[in-house]
Scaffold this active site. Sequence first.
Site, PDB file in Angstrom:
ATOM      1  CG  HIS A  98      -1.729   1.160   1.040  1.00 47.44           C
ATOM      2  ND1 HIS A  98      -1.645   2.316   1.445  1.00 47.44           N
ATOM      3  CD2 HIS A  98      -3.216   1.066   0.747  1.00 47.44           C
ATOM      4  CE1 HIS A  98      -2.699   3.258   1.386  1.00 47.44           C
ATOM      5  NE2 HIS A  98      -3.588   2.285   0.748  1.00 47.44           N
ATOM      6  CD  GLU A 170      -5.488   0.995  -2.926  1.00 41.94           C
ATOM      7  OE1 GLU A 170      -6.680   1.074  -2.585  1.00 41.94           O
ATOM      8  OE2 GLU A 170      -4.489   1.194  -2.072  1.00 41.94           O
TER       9      GLU A 170
END
Length: 257
Positions: A98, A170
């Site tokens: 992430h 993302e």
Amino acid sequence: MGLLWVGTSWKMNKGLSEARSYARGLAEYVGQTDLSGVQPFIIPSFTALAATRDELGDDSKVLLGAQNAHWENEGPWTGEVSVAQVKDAGARLVEIGHSERREHFGETVATTRLKVATVLAHGLVPLLCIGESADVKNAGESSQFILNQAAGALDGLTAEQMARVLIAYEPIWAIGESGRPATDKELRKPFADLGREYGSRTAGLLYGGSVGLDNAEDLLGIDEVTGLFIGRAAWRLAGYVRLLEIAAAHQKARNTR
Ligand code: PGA
């Protein structure tokens, strides 16, 4: 039609009682609802994994995940948690790379590669997150950047291993309070490029970054998108349930088309 993956990471939120009550409510909801074609997943903090697993129950339709895990199985790695440990606590999926981990905790392409390999070796699903900064986007280098992140983590996998990988695109500029949702137009090219390279070889290509009730349907309408990875909008169960319903309706419409 393949599965639509719809899940949330709680990031560094929720103590045990909040995690339990969310999971209990979710178990009840999925037990009563036809979500065919939709794969829900939730990713609590390490501390809430086992409790969440207990509330979801054995054979839950909800896949449980961990937000990170180390590539070694055990040893002198103070403060780290291994894939074997998160598996033992109930995780079936592990989030890797992430952007918050890349930015604040030194996660690199090299470490994401090690982690993907270990997660696959333990029979779990790696959810590899990739995404570019606003500067990279403004320089017109989004696709090149994210394809490099993906290749760095995934090159060399066998076809069978690759088929178990999920990729979440993302964009960093779209994540969190300071982010703004990406538009369909902005996402078309990166997803076309990711789709060409990974669409048919992986288990799914998800979008993440300010997903909410107002844009979920449009995001699912992008050809290559096969799921949503959600933060804030799913931290309350009611929000997550609404997003699952949007996905289930979308899946139903696709199948009858
Ligand atoms: P957000 O988080 O939905 O709150 O923007 C997304 C993410 O970090 O995956």
